[in-house]
Design a protein around this motif. Structure first.
Motif, mmCIF file in Angstrom:
data_model
loop_
_atom_site.group_PDB
_atom_site.id
_atom_site.type_symbol
_atom_site.label_atom_id
_atom_site.label_comp_id
_atom_site.label_asym_id
_atom_site.label_seq_id
_atom_site.Cartn_x
_atom_site.Cartn_y
_atom_site.Cartn_z
ATOM 1 N N ILE A 20 38.046 38.958 30.083
ATOM 2 C CA ILE A 20 37.917 37.302 30.264
ATOM 3 C C ILE A 20 38.869 36.818 31.922
ATOM 4 O O ILE A 20 38.448 35.462 31.492
ATOM 5 N N LEU A 21 40.132 37.082 31.739
ATOM 6 C CA LEU A 21 40.244 36.642 32.745
ATOM 7 C C LEU A 21 39.890 36.523 34.611
ATOM 8 O O LEU A 21 39.350 35.673 34.591
ATOM 9 N N ASP A 24 37.528 33.759 34.083
ATOM 10 C CA ASP A 24 37.466 32.006 34.011
ATOM 11 C C ASP A 24 38.061 31.773 35.943
ATOM 12 O O ASP A 24 38.557 31.063 35.986
ATOM 13 N N TYR A 46 45.304 35.251 39.569
ATOM 14 C CA TYR A 46 44.414 36.714 38.385
ATOM 15 C C TYR A 46 45.027 38.070 38.783
ATOM 16 O O TYR A 46 45.301 38.879 37.881
ATOM 17 N N PRO A 89 44.663 34.199 29.778
ATOM 18 C CA PRO A 89 43.587 33.852 30.585
ATOM 19 C C PRO A 89 43.803 31.920 30.444
ATOM 20 O O PRO A 89 43.167 31.539 31.721
ATOM 21 N N THR A 92 46.829 32.110 32.571
ATOM 22 C CA THR A 92 46.312 32.101 34.478
ATOM 23 C C THR A 92 45.672 31.064 34.886
ATOM 24 O O THR A 92 45.781 30.685 36.332
ATOM 25 N N SER A 93 44.793 30.472 34.294
ATOM 26 C CA SER A 93 43.585 29.129 34.737
ATOM 27 C C SER A 93 44.960 27.786 34.849
ATOM 28 O O SER A 93 44.105 27.503 36.223
#
Length: 189
Positions: A20-21, A24, A46, A89, A92-93
């Motif tokens: 998922i990381l 994004d 990321y 995720p 991180t976004s």
């Protein structure tokens, strides 16, 4: 529950989080070197999160290798570890889009600190099981750096709130480089 079932579940959740990381990450339009360079903060966030989770996974693989039994404390500390890891995720976004925002950086730092805390609780729970004591003694001895790790993270949360918001991100990078140095010397197996 068997150890193998919990390990398989943990591996699956971590693999999903890491996947998922990457999903994004923003896609530049048009795709040029300049537009990729503009996304450097996203790529940095990321890479930081990916390798943080990767280090955790490698250490779990090493730490769990010779474990014989688990109990409910191990299962629940692992569940909380995975719960907080699943925020990676999302945070991180946020960090990639708001790297100088102290609220975002502190949120990222709190997630990192929660993961570290439940990771530590998981290993302590494993070591408290009599059948695992012999195997975990050596592994736990190699984790004497954890109090320093937590202290650095707390200090950088304070620095992020008061002086320099990206302090959390840079401290995570610093800690990972430290892990790399320790791992390279065979101290962080």
């Amino acid at each position: 529950m068997s150890k193998e079932r919990l390990v398989a579940f943990t591996d699956a959740v971590i693999a999903i989080i890491m996947t998922i990381l990457v999903l994004d990450l923003e896609k530049p339009s048009p795709v040029t070197l300049e537009s990729l360079w503009e996304l450097r903060t996203s790529f940095f966030a990321y890479a930081l999160s990916f390798f943080w989770i990767g280090i955790m996974w490698v250490n779990m693989h090493t730490g769990w290798h010779d474990v014989k039994n688990i109990d409910n404390k191990v299962v629940w500390s692992t569940m909380f570890l995975l719960f907080f890891s699943s925020f990676f995720p999302y945070v991180t976004s946020l960090v990639s889009q708001n790297s100088y925002n102290e609220v975002v950086q502190v949120f990222y730092g709190v997630i990192i600190l929660a993961v570290t805390t439940f990771n530590t609780l998981m290993y302590r729970s494993l070591a408290a099981i009599p059948e695992n004591k012999d195997v975990m003694v050596d592994f736990m001895a190699k984790r004497k750096w954890v109090p320093y790790d937590i202290a650095i993270k707390i200090l950088d949360l304070i620095v992020s709130i008061t002086i320099y918001p990206p302090a959390v991100t840079y401290s995570i990078l610093f800690i990972m480089i430290g892990f790399g140095i320790l791992f390279g010397r065979g101290r962080l197996a």
